[in-house]
Design an enzyme around this catalytic site. Structure first.
Site, PDB file in Angstrom:
ATOM      1  N   ARG A 242      34.883  41.287  46.526  1.00 38.63           N
ATOM      2  CA  ARG A 242      35.431  40.476  46.315  1.00 38.63           C
ATOM      3  C   ARG A 242      36.065  40.360  44.765  1.00 38.63           C
ATOM      4  NH1 ARG A 242      31.258  38.356  49.793  1.00 38.63           N
ATOM      5  NH2 ARG A 242      32.148  37.035  51.425  1.00 38.63           N
ATOM      6  N   LYS A 269      28.864  35.676  46.754  1.00 35.67           N
ATOM      7  CA  LYS A 269      29.231  34.419  47.313  1.00 35.67           C
ATOM      8  C   LYS A 269      28.019  33.848  48.049  1.00 35.67           C
ATOM      9  CE  LYS A 269      32.386  32.223  50.446  1.00 35.67           C
ATOM     10  NZ  LYS A 269      33.966  32.493  51.227  1.00 35.67           N
ATOM     11  N   HIS A 337      42.615  39.996  46.495  1.00 38.97           N
ATOM     12  CA  HIS A 337      41.633  39.788  47.787  1.00 38.97           C
ATOM     13  C   HIS A 337      42.307  40.456  49.007  1.00 38.97           C
ATOM     14  CE1 HIS A 337      38.950  37.675  50.418  1.00 38.97           C
ATOM     15  NE2 HIS A 337      38.284  37.174  49.374  1.00 38.97           N
ATOM     16  N   ARG A 340      40.628  43.385  50.558  1.00 44.16           N
ATOM     17  CA  ARG A 340      39.445  43.538  51.693  1.00 44.16           C
ATOM     18  C   ARG A 340      39.991  43.456  53.061  1.00 44.16           C
ATOM     19  NH1 ARG A 340      34.662  41.809  50.131  1.00 44.16           N
ATOM     20  NH2 ARG A 340      34.367  40.153  51.750  1.00 44.16           N
ATOM     21  N   HIS A 363      29.712  40.009  54.823  1.00 47.38           N
ATOM     22  CA  HIS A 363      30.098  38.664  55.798  1.00 47.38           C
ATOM     23  C   HIS A 363      28.720  38.674  56.518  1.00 47.38           C
ATOM     24  CE1 HIS A 363      34.707  39.444  55.984  1.00 47.38           C
ATOM     25  NE2 HIS A 363      34.254  38.814  54.709  1.00 47.38           N
ATOM     26  N   TYR A 373      17.362  39.273  55.244  1.00 50.73           N
ATOM     27  CA  TYR A 373      18.584  39.882  54.840  1.00 50.73           C
ATOM     28  C   TYR A 373      17.998  41.208  54.115  1.00 50.73           C
ATOM     29  CZ  TYR A 373      22.742  41.074  52.291  1.00 50.73           C
ATOM     30  OH  TYR A 373      23.865  41.678  51.916  1.00 50.73           O
TER      31      TYR A 373
END
Length: 410
Positions: A242, A269, A337, A340, A363, A373
């Site tokens: 990002r 993010k 951006h 990406r 994502h 995670y």
């Protein structure tokens, strides 16, 4: 002679403003536009002063006289009516813990730790610039849906429809917080569904045609701006992180020997650490950049070492887009951006493992438990395609004849 209610009612505007005196310093000021304002002239500490008593007809003659009497009582006690009025207003509005501004800042302080830095900053900016000037000092429990709509319409009429919708969402969250903490009973912003013009979804402009990508990469190599911005332009397509993560990158996050960049959770993010495998091409570019911005002397006294800046501030938010524009690429063709989108589209087309691509794009599935995670999930595949991707970009850049270059699979 004192005024009568009939005189006040029948007072007509003239070419110039004029006064109708009632006595004891009070008069009605009649303006050319038709407005009628009650005023009280008095002296305090040897100076002549003027106190606004209200606007006719909201304040009648009788009510104006009552306010004059209140002011006279204050003067008899040695108090200045104007000062008392200002203090009362400040106490009622600005210093109230239940006004919108106070509660919004309280909410933002609790939320900013969960938000990406740029999102937290944008949220506060919208509140300060578009909301506080209009309803900031209002008791939050008294704010109505029409009041909220009025401030949103200002943005809408200025052509900022997306900003209006985003601001509405922020206002709604503040109200929901106020309801949860017992300082409001409902969210008036929720009543505005359908009141604003629909938001047009705009995707980040990108280039996904291989031949055009090659042209873009060759053009980037001709950039004549600062060396660090040129490096950012060259690394952006290779790393496809990002834009905010790229421009705020610090040398302490990189291990060039391992070929890894670990982006701290507070910069992402999703507020989770993100691992970016570095291709050999990326490492070479970073080593060249290190000579300029990675000087060890800058570690002293806790000074930050940003990749793309020689100061204590990171590269500015619009630098990449401005650099692309200087190379002849408009925001309708590609933005920062968009690199990406470029990588995601072509990696998927070439058949790489979709889950690995999505993990590298950061994502994460909505139903994924945060505690489970794993930033290194599918890391073997990710290392492979990050190197293959850089090799592919090199091939496109060298292919001036426009031949089809394939993204090699391991």
């Amino acid at each position: 002679m004192p005024l009568t209610a009939i005189q006040v009612k029948n007072a007509k505007p003239k070419e110039k403003q004029y006064k109708l005196t009632d006595g004891e310093g009070m008069y009605l000021l009649v303006l050319p536009a038709g407005g009628k304002y009650w005023r009280l002239k008095y002296r305090y500490s040897g100076k002549e002063k003027l106190l606004a008593l209200g606007v006719y007809p909201a304040i009648s003659l009788a009510e104006a006289r009552e306010r004059r009497a209140d002011a006279k009582r204050l003067l008899s006690k040695g108090e200045d009516p104007t000062t008392v009025k200002k203090i009362a207003k400040i106490t009622q509005n600005q210093n109230s813990s239940d006004n919108f501004k106070s509660i919004a800042r309280e909410w933002h302080d609790k939320q900013k730790a969960k938000l990406a830095e740029v999102t937290a900053r944008d949220t506060l900016s919208k509140l300060i610039n578009h909301v506080f000037p209009h309803i900031g000092t209002r008791p939050i429990g008294e704010i109505t849906a029409p009041e909220v709509l009025a401030l949103l319409r200002r943005l809408e009429s200025a052509g900022k429809v997306s900003a209006a919708h985003r601001t509405k969402q922020i206002i709604s969250r503040v109200f929901r917080y106020a309801v949860a903490t017992g300082r409001a009973t409902h969210d008036p912003a929720a009543d505005l569904k359908g009141a604003l013009a629909p938001e047009v979804t705009r995707h980040h402009a990108s280039i996904t045609d291989p031949k055009q990508i090659g042209e873009l990469l060759r053009t980037i190599d001709t950039f004549t701006g600062t060396f660090q911005v040129k490096c950012a332009l060259q690394l952006a397509p290779m790393l496809f992180v990002r834009p905010g993560e790229l421009r705020t990158a610090e040398w302490e996050e990189f291990d060039l020997k391992k070929g890894e960049w670990v982006i701290p959770a507070e910069k992402t993010k999703l507020k989770r650490e993100h691992l970016v495998p570095l291709s050999t091409q990326a490492v070479v570019a970073l080593k060249e950049l290190y000579r300029l911005t990675g000087n060890q002397d800058r570690i002293a006294n806790g000074r930050k070492r940003y990749l793309f800046s020689t100061t204590q501030k990171p590269m500015s938010e619009n630098t990449i887009n401005k650099a692309l524009k200087s190379l002849g690429y408009s925001s309708k063709q590609i933005v920062g951006h968009g690199f990406r989108t470029m990588a995601s589209t072509l990696l998927h087309e070439q058949g790489w493992l979709s889950d690995a691509i999505e993990r590298q794009m950061a994502h994460v599935e909505k139903n994924e438990v945060k505690g489970t995670y794993n930033k290194a999930l599918h890391i073997d595949v990710r290392v492979q395609f990050m190197q293959a991707w850089s090799d592919y970009l090199d091939g496109l850049k060298e292919d001036k004849e426009g031949r089809v270059v394939q993204l090699k699979r391991a």
